[in-house]
Motif scaffolding. Structure first.
Motif, short mmCIF file in Angstrom:
data_model
loop_
_atom_site.label_atom_id
_atom_site.label_comp_id
_atom_site.label_asym_id
_atom_site.label_seq_id
_atom_site.Cartn_x
_atom_site.Cartn_y
_atom_site.Cartn_z
N LEU A 13 -29.28 -2.25 -28.72
CA LEU A 13 -28.38 -2.15 -29.86
C LEU A 13 -27.12 -2.99 -29.75
N ALA A 14 -26.58 -3.12 -28.54
CA ALA A 14 -25.21 -3.63 -28.43
C ALA A 14 -25.13 -5.15 -28.39
N ASP A 15 -24.02 -5.69 -28.95
CA ASP A 15 -23.71 -7.11 -28.76
C ASP A 15 -23.19 -7.32 -27.34
N ARG A 16 -22.35 -6.34 -26.90
CA ARG A 16 -21.86 -6.39 -25.52
C ARG A 16 -21.94 -5.00 -24.91
N ILE A 17 -22.14 -4.99 -23.59
CA ILE A 17 -22.23 -3.72 -22.86
C ILE A 17 -21.07 -3.68 -21.88
N CYS A 18 -20.41 -2.52 -21.83
CA CYS A 18 -19.32 -2.32 -20.88
C CYS A 18 -19.82 -1.33 -19.84
N VAL A 19 -19.96 -1.79 -18.60
CA VAL A 19 -20.48 -0.92 -17.54
C VAL A 19 -19.29 -0.32 -16.78
N MET A 20 -19.25 1.02 -16.72
CA MET A 20 -18.14 1.70 -16.06
C MET A 20 -18.63 2.41 -14.79
N ARG A 21 -17.69 2.56 -13.85
CA ARG A 21 -17.99 3.31 -12.64
C ARG A 21 -16.70 3.94 -12.13
N SER A 22 -16.72 5.24 -11.91
CA SER A 22 -15.56 5.97 -11.37
C SER A 22 -14.25 5.61 -12.06
N GLY A 23 -14.24 5.61 -13.37
CA GLY A 23 -13.00 5.38 -14.11
C GLY A 23 -12.55 3.94 -14.19
N ASN A 24 -13.42 3.01 -13.80
CA ASN A 24 -13.09 1.57 -13.89
C ASN A 24 -14.19 0.85 -14.67
N VAL A 25 -13.81 -0.28 -15.28
CA VAL A 25 -14.81 -1.15 -15.89
C VAL A 25 -15.31 -2.10 -14.81
N VAL A 26 -16.61 -2.13 -14.60
CA VAL A 26 -17.18 -3.03 -13.58
C VAL A 26 -17.56 -4.37 -14.19
N GLN A 27 -18.08 -4.35 -15.41
CA GLN A 27 -18.48 -5.60 -16.06
C GLN A 27 -18.58 -5.37 -17.56
N ILE A 28 -18.15 -6.37 -18.33
CA ILE A 28 -18.38 -6.37 -19.78
C ILE A 28 -19.11 -7.66 -20.09
N GLY A 29 -20.24 -7.57 -20.75
CA GLY A 29 -20.97 -8.80 -21.05
C GLY A 29 -22.09 -8.55 -22.04
N THR A 30 -22.75 -9.61 -22.46
CA THR A 30 -23.90 -9.47 -23.35
C THR A 30 -25.01 -8.77 -22.56
N PRO A 31 -25.98 -8.17 -23.28
CA PRO A 31 -27.08 -7.53 -22.54
C PRO A 31 -27.74 -8.49 -21.54
N SER A 32 -27.92 -9.77 -21.91
CA SER A 32 -28.60 -10.64 -20.95
C SER A 32 -27.69 -11.00 -19.78
#
Ligand code: ATP
Length: 365
Positions: free
Chosen positions: A203-222
């Motif tokens: 569904l998403a244009d971009r995915i924001c991956v979080m871990r323990s209250g931090n953003v680890v990566q924001i990027g397109t699905p690919s």
């Protein structure tokens, strides 16, 4: 990104002495669809509630449509939220539920009726549902009413907290498709919290991956799938193979990679296949299961080759998964091949497998 509709910077959230968000920054563009993913308790819902105005941040700055949101109550924000658990009023009809936000805004009766009817049509709900009560609808229909109620006041941002997690698999698939279509049609920005990684990728244009209250990566699905920031992201999203290798980085960003597992001299990896955070060290080469296959006869130029033995295979219909044991590797190499009537190898066969290094990615542990 042109001017973002949401600009959250360094958001901190403390619940008592426990810090749930450690300085999270996220920008969402107008009309963009962003998914927040991460393990349970990483702070996804907390971030969504801060965007919606249901929780106040302990620190940091949140701007929506260029305005500072400090002290702005939820109802005065251009955001609406749809919750995991249905929050429909059970004693109000579908029409009254959908029209409720307009009633609060003191919209006139005729306009309200027209807008409610428009939302019913948009959400593919039959006109005769107008006078039914939520309990007289299926779970998927109820969730569509909740979406209609959130969208009727034409918010600039729709915040969705696992809206499909309570639905069965088939219903979920059809609502996912509808949500994507709806997003394209109405041009509202969507921020979706989900546990379902496939849903986020779809569904998403971009995915924001979080871990323990931090953003680890924001990027397109690919990006997230093929160019993960680290092993955590790589392992979190999709099945993967990690091949231990020794890497030396060249000044142009490419890397000479050595592995005692590889047959012959492996070709160097270009800069595009090396994580920017990589430092020379023993590290891991990420190889997704669908990018590796059997090699019979002469291998294509530049391929990395490994020798092994078939440990197991699983026929999954549209694909067949093979697990190949390679001496020196802890876990078997997982390969997803397109489904076929004829199996290319059997358990116990000695096989050569290989992959194009331009589809692999070198990253730090
Ligand atoms: N109202 C609250 N009071 C105290 N602690 C809270 C509160 N809400 C959340 N937390 C804590 O903050 C952290 C983040 O919770 P949050 O609900 O944002 O995580 P999540 O990523 O949405 O999790 P899940 O995927 O399980 O829904 C967790 O450790 C949680 O226990």
């Amino acid at each position: 990104m042109a001017t973002p509709i949401i600009d959250a910077s360094d958001i901190i959230k403390d619940y008592g002495s426990a810090r749930a968000l450690h300085g999270v920054s996220l920008k969402v563009g107008a009309g963009e669809f962003v998914a927040l993913v991460g393990p349970s308790g990483c702070g996804k819902t907390t971030l969504l509630k801060i965007l919606a105005g249901f929780e106040e941040a302990t620190g940091g700055r949140l701007e929506i449509q260029g305005k500072d949101m400090q002290g702005v109550p939820a109802a005065s924000r251009p955001t609406r939220m749809v919750f995991q658990k249905l929050a429909l009023f059970p004693h109000k009809t579908v029409g009254e539920n959908i029209g409720f936000p307009l009633k609060l805004q003191k919209v006139g009766k005729a306009e309200m009726a027209a807008r409610v009817a428009g939302m019913l049509e948009l959400m593919h709900l039959k006109p005769e549902y107008l006078n039914r009560y939520p309990a007289q609808l299926s779970g998927g229909e109820q969730q569509r009413v909740a979406l209609a109620r959130a969208l009727v006041s034409q918010p600039s941002v729709l915040l969705l907290d696992e809206p499909m997690s309570a639905l069965d698999a088939k219903l979920k698939k059809s609502l996912q498709a509808e949500l994507k279509k709806l997003h394209r049609e109405i041009g509202t920005s969507f921020v979706l919290v989900t546990h379902d990684l496939e849903e986020a990728m779809m569904l998403a244009d971009r995915i924001c991956v979080m871990r323990s209250g931090n953003v680890v990566q924001i990027g397109t699905p690919s990006d997230i799938y093929y160019r993960p920031a680290n092993m955590f992201v790589a392992g979190f999203i999709g099945e993967t193979n990690f091949l231990p290798v020794a890497a030396v980085r060249a000044p142009d960003g490419s890397a000479i990679v050595r592995s005692p597992l590889a047959v012959g001299e492996p070709a160097p990896l270009s800069a595009a296949n090396v994580s920017s955070s990589l430092i020379d060290q023993n590290t891991a080469l990420l190889v997704r299961p669908e990018t590796i296959g059997f090699v019979t006869g002469e291998a294509p130029a530049g391929f990395w080759l490994l020798d092994g033995e078939v440990e197991e295979y699983f026929i999954k219909g549209s694909s067949t998964q093979y697990r190949v044991r390679v001496a020196g590797l802890e876990a078997p190499v997982v390969m997803d091949l397109p489904g076929s009537i004829h199996l290319p190898a059997n358990v116990g066969d000695k096989v050569r497998i290989g992959f194009d290094p331009s589809r692999a990615f070198l990253l730090s542990e």
